[in-house]
Write a protein that holds these residues in place. Structure first.
Motif, PDB file in Angstrom:
ATOM      1  N   TYR A  92      50.477  39.306  38.712  1.00  0.00           N
ATOM      2  CA  TYR A  92      49.360  40.300  38.903  1.00  0.00           C
ATOM      3  C   TYR A  92      49.073  41.289  37.730  1.00  0.00           C
ATOM      4  CZ  TYR A  92      51.021  38.671  43.748  1.00  0.00           C
ATOM      5  OH  TYR A  92      51.509  38.010  44.575  1.00  0.00           O
ATOM      6  N   ALA A  93      47.960  41.863  37.961  1.00  0.00           N
ATOM      7  CA  ALA A  93      47.510  42.838  37.009  1.00  0.00           C
ATOM      8  C   ALA A  93      48.425  44.190  37.409  1.00  0.00           C
ATOM      9  CB  ALA A  93      46.255  43.372  36.860  1.00  0.00           C
ATOM     10  N   ASP A 134      44.866  48.656  36.721  1.00  0.00           N
ATOM     11  CA  ASP A 134      43.538  48.213  36.439  1.00  0.00           C
ATOM     12  C   ASP A 134      43.507  47.904  34.898  1.00  0.00           C
ATOM     13  OD1 ASP A 134      42.747  48.798  39.108  1.00  0.00           O
ATOM     14  OD2 ASP A 134      41.789  50.475  38.606  1.00  0.00           O
ATOM     15  N   VAL A 148      40.097  43.292  35.531  1.00  0.00           N
ATOM     16  CA  VAL A 148      40.994  42.850  36.782  1.00  0.00           C
ATOM     17  C   VAL A 148      41.372  44.113  37.287  1.00  0.00           C
ATOM     18  CG1 VAL A 148      42.909  41.457  37.737  1.00  0.00           C
ATOM     19  CG2 VAL A 148      41.335  40.775  35.968  1.00  0.00           C
ATOM     20  N   GLN A 154      45.503  42.597  41.633  1.00  0.00           N
ATOM     21  CA  GLN A 154      44.879  41.095  41.490  1.00  0.00           C
ATOM     22  C   GLN A 154      45.674  40.146  40.500  1.00  0.00           C
ATOM     23  OE1 GLN A 154      40.785  42.332  40.589  1.00  0.00           O
ATOM     24  NE2 GLN A 154      40.275  41.861  42.647  1.00  0.00           N
ATOM     25  N   ILE A 212      46.224  37.614  37.653  1.00  0.00           N
ATOM     26  CA  ILE A 212      45.741  37.324  36.472  1.00  0.00           C
ATOM     27  C   ILE A 212      46.198  36.038  35.787  1.00  0.00           C
ATOM     28  CG2 ILE A 212      45.466  39.800  35.722  1.00  0.00           C
ATOM     29  CD1 ILE A 212      47.918  39.645  34.167  1.00  0.00           C
TER      30      ILE A 212
END
Length: 162
Positions: free
Chosen positions: A76-77, A80, A125, A129, A131
């Protein structure tokens, strides 16, 4: 009166500067990096070494921080991010199975994630979320604690962001 006003303005400016620095540090706190590891547990000692920043690697020092991540897990990211292109981890063809990663930029930071097969390599992203996926580290380093290697572009210690 003018002297007191100047001194007060300098004091206010110093306080504002400290508060701004605190806000940047808080904003750069990374969230969960890998599915199955919500606490971002770090790789400790295994037969291949240790995963903390500065750990010995023969004649060199480990320039990143290893966050535990199972082979094939979702990555995940951590905040941001702007995806800033794929990276090649090794020049050694025997490590081709894990020879990928991604460059990221976020909140004034530049960092890299090694051993990640990115879903895409450009765009933005949001924190949390997907990646990409963790590559099959066990196929190259049997018995190692599989992990995502997090490395700052300037090779400073990323530990503070976790």
């Amino acid at each position: 009166m003018r002297l007191n006003m100047r001194l007060n303005m300098r004091a206010v400016g110093a306080v504002v500067g400290v508060l701004a620095a605190l806000c940047v540090c808080d904003a750069a706190r990374f969230g969960q990096l890998c599915s199955g590891n919500p606490a971002n547990s770090r790789r400790t000692a295994d037969s291949w070494g240790q995963g903390h920043f500065g750990a010995g690697r023969g004649t060199r020092l480990h320039a990143g921080l290893d966050i535990v991540c199972s082979d094939g897990a979702v990555v995940y990211a951590p905040c941001d991010v702007t995806l800033a292109g794929r990276l090649t981890v090794y020049t050694d063809s025997s490590k081709a199975a894990i020879n990928s990663g991604i460059n990221l930029r976020a909140e004034g930071l530049c960092f890299k994630l090694f051993y990640v097969n990115p879903d895409r390599t450009s765009g933005s992203v949001r924190k949390g979320q997907r990646i990409g996926t963790m590559m099959p580290m066990q196929s190259v380093y049997p018995g190692i604690t599989s992990h995502v290697h997090v490395q700052m572009c300037d090779k400073s210690d990323p530990t503070q962001y976790f």
